[in-house]
Design an enzyme around this catalytic site. Structure first.
Site, short mmCIF file in Angstrom:
data_model
loop_
_atom_site.label_atom_id
_atom_site.label_comp_id
_atom_site.label_asym_id
_atom_site.label_seq_id
_atom_site.Cartn_x
_atom_site.Cartn_y
_atom_site.Cartn_z
N HIS A 275 1.63 2.18 -3.50
CA HIS A 275 0.56 2.97 -4.13
C HIS A 275 0.61 4.42 -3.64
O HIS A 275 0.47 5.36 -4.41
CB HIS A 275 -0.82 2.40 -3.74
N GLU B 43 0.84 -1.21 0.00
CA GLU B 43 0.00 0.00 0.00
C GLU B 43 0.87 1.26 0.00
O GLU B 43 0.50 2.27 -0.60
CB GLU B 43 -0.96 0.00 1.20
N HIS C 271 3.36 6.46 -5.14
CA HIS C 271 3.01 6.73 -6.54
C HIS C 271 2.06 7.93 -6.59
O HIS C 271 2.27 8.88 -7.36
CB HIS C 271 2.36 5.47 -7.13
#
Ligand SMILES: [Zn+2]
Length: 610
Positions: free
Chosen positions: A406, A403, A409
């Site tokens: 993510h 996670e 990102h």
């Protein structure tokens, strides 16, 4: 976001779960940077509601002049941006305590507003398409500020030639509930109506099968338990196979009809066009995986050897090859390990991960009413938040780093791109999270001498690879075949689909597997076949992540910079171009070949430890 899902043992220890207000504040996420309190949120919600009522007035004027176009684009984007903040605040507040009626009611209000907003701005894309490339280019030359939206226009204009008249599009969208019927019917049968038979668990107790229990029983170390669960589970699907074939073939018919009416050659072309992915990426995946099937056959043999079985069946494919290491990983320790493993990404990346940990971007522990599972969520103006339901084990460490991949990102994209390119496409999303997992695997393998631990990590890696690259490509191949079959007007009965499915399954798993008749009907229970050419991206994403992690772990600075550059790119270019610059050409088989080499090497390592 999809997250790691290694199932733990069947027996869970019952412990008391706190109420939301009993969770220590430092383990909850801090949403005050979005809105200082509910009052501020409600005020903005009202204001967005008001603005939604009048946004319609901008329709029909963008073609007047370059300045009008700029003005309309800015206003529409800005309203969407404000809506996103309201949305994310209400959905995060709701997820931590779904039993809170106020939060639930606010969430419902916000969702209703979302529907209104998209209706109120439905004219936007068609008006851009009507304006056309020539006129837009002309406007850009007159008003240079419009060039910031150049790619946004391109993304909308790509649908030129695929959009029907307003009247026709209205008819089609009015029928969208009808088009969704096959998936809805399948999911109703699967989750509500099926009554599964009882089977014996490892302790000899009679238990009633369900989808969830089935996958747990297939991990039993007792072959008889697995076999009974497998046989009895499929009796239900066999009983309803004609209905399930009618449902799936209707889904195929819908996708083919949508493609045909929108002037695409196939449903696959349409689905991939939406994400700007050339179809060759799909074909390259299927061909390269097929070329490497001997590796899957070798994995099947290795399983058979390690499990010491005289016969290997499909129901033997999910038993863990190594025992869970009896090691606790607390949240505090896991944070440290994550930071150490991610050092390889360089100081800037680590600094932002530290920021995530220090500023309460994570909602850590389970409480009553909290949504299960894990995800990373946020929008352009907010921090990326992570929801966890923490347990002290290695799987949760993997979830945390996944996670965080993510979240970083999202963080890099929103801090390096303007709003219009601040999000990223689903095709590249899982690459950032899976790369982090691969980096963790490399780190853990390099930093442990415990052979039990090594066996466990290696076998989990191999299992993940098999389940993602091989199995999802197998699904993609079947999905493509049923759509082609439908497109050519050929029959898609239960028997036709079962025959093909069995054939593909035998090709994938090879001669070492006894091909039980039940497996032929597996197609009838896979929800992915209702996702319209979605699953291939799990496989391409895993392949790309494997190659990128390899490059990063080698410590090459250029590779690391190229990787960070991908994280910063948002949707400023096509997914394929962004990944090319990161060092992975996904139109070419090389990145997959490199992933297979890694799979093979890790199989060698596991074999040498056994
Ligand atoms: Zn994910």
């Amino acid at each position: 976001m999809q997250s790691k899902n290694w199932k733990r043992g069947i027996i869970m220890t019952v412990k008391s779960i706190p109420n939301r207000d009993q969770v220590p504040e430092n383990l909850t996420w801090d949403l005050t940077p979005i809105f200082s309190d509910d009052q501020a949120f409600l005020a903005e919600l009202d204001s967005v509601k008001e603005a939604t009522k009048t946004i319609n007035q901008l329709s029909g004027i963008m073609s007047n002049s370059a300045d009008d176009l700029l003005n309309v684009v800015k206003k529409v984007l800005n309203l969407n941006r404000r809506y996103e903040n309201v949305y994310v605040y209400s959905h995060l507040s709701n997820d931590v305590d779904t039993s809170n009626n106020d939060a639930q009611a606010r969430m419902e209000q916000v969702e209703a507003l979302g529907t209104k907003l998209s209706e109120a701005t439905a004219w936007f894309d068609p008006e851009i398409i009507n304006l056309g490339k020539t006129k837009i280019d002309n406007f850009i030359s007159k008003q240079p500020k419009l060039s910031e939206y150049d790619r946004l226009f391109k993304m909308i204009l790509k649908d030129e030639g695929h959009v029907l008249s307003v009247e026709a599009e209205k008819l089609l969208s009015g029928a969208s509930n009808i088009f969704n019927a096959p998936e809805k019917i399948f999911s109703m049968m699967d989750s509500a109506d099926f009554v599964f038979p009882e089977v014996k668990d490892d302790q000899g107790n009679l238990v009633r099968l369900s989808n969830g229990l089935y996958s747990l029983l297939l991990q039993s170390t007792n072959q008889n338990t697995r076999k009974e669960a497998f046989r009895k589970f499929y009796t239900v699907f066999n009983q309803f196979k004609h209905t399930l074939a009618a449902t799936l073939s209707s889904e195929v018919a819908v996708n083919n009809y949508q493609a045909q009416t929108h002037h695409f050659n196939s449903a696959r072309e349409q689905a991939m066009h939406e994400n700007e992915i050339p179809e060759s990426v799909f074909d390259t995946l299927v061909k390269t995986v097929n070329d490497n099937l001997p590796l899957l056959h070798r994995y099947v043999s290795l399983r058979k050897k390690i499990l010491n079985l005289s016969e290997m069946h499909m129901y033997d494919m999910y038993v863990p090859l190594a025992k869970d290491p009896d090691v606790k990983y607390t949240f505090a320790e896991s944070k440290k390990i994550m930071l150490q493993a991610l050092q390889i990404m360089g100081p800037d990346y680590v600094k932002h991960v530290q920021e995530e940990l220090d500023n309460r971007w994570i909602d850590v522990v389970e409480n009553k009413g909290k949504r299960t599972g894990a995800y990373s969520s946020g929008v352009y103006d907010t921090n990326p938040y992570i929801l966890l339901n923490w347990q002290d084990n290695l799987d949760n460490l993997y979830t945390l780093i996944h996670e965080t991949g993510h979240s970083m990102h999202s963080f890099y994209s929103s801090h390096n791109q303007p709003y219009q390119y601040g999000n990223y496409s689903i095709f590249v999303a899982e690459i950032a999270s899976t790369t982090n997992e691969n980096i963790l695997t490399d780190y853990l393998l390099a930093n442990t001498n415990d052979s039990e631990m090594k066996k466990y990590i290696l076998s989990q890696y191999l299992e993940g690879f098999k389940g993602t690259i091989f199995r999802q490509t197998q699904f993609a191949e079947f999905e493509n075949w049923i759509h082609e079959q439908g497109r050519l007007g050929k029959s898609l009965t239960a028997d036709v689909m079962s025959k093909k499915y069995k054939e593909i399954n035998e090709k994938y798993y090879g001669d070492e597997i006894v091909s039980d008749p039940e497996i032929a009907i597996e197609w009838s229970r896979i929800p992915h076949f209702y996702y319209d050419f979605y699953v291939y991206q799990y496989a391409t994403g895993f392949g790309a992540a494997s190659t990128l992690a390899e490059k990063i772990s080698s410590g090459n600075q250029n590779s690391i910079d190229a990787y960070l550059n991908y994280l910063k790119s948002g949707s400023s270019d096509t997914p394929i171009n962004i990944m090319k610059r990161a060092g992975v050409d996904m139109t070419n088989s090389q990145y997959l070949e490199a992933a297979f080499a890694k799979f093979s090497q890790r199989m060698d390592e596991l074999e040498s430890l056994i």
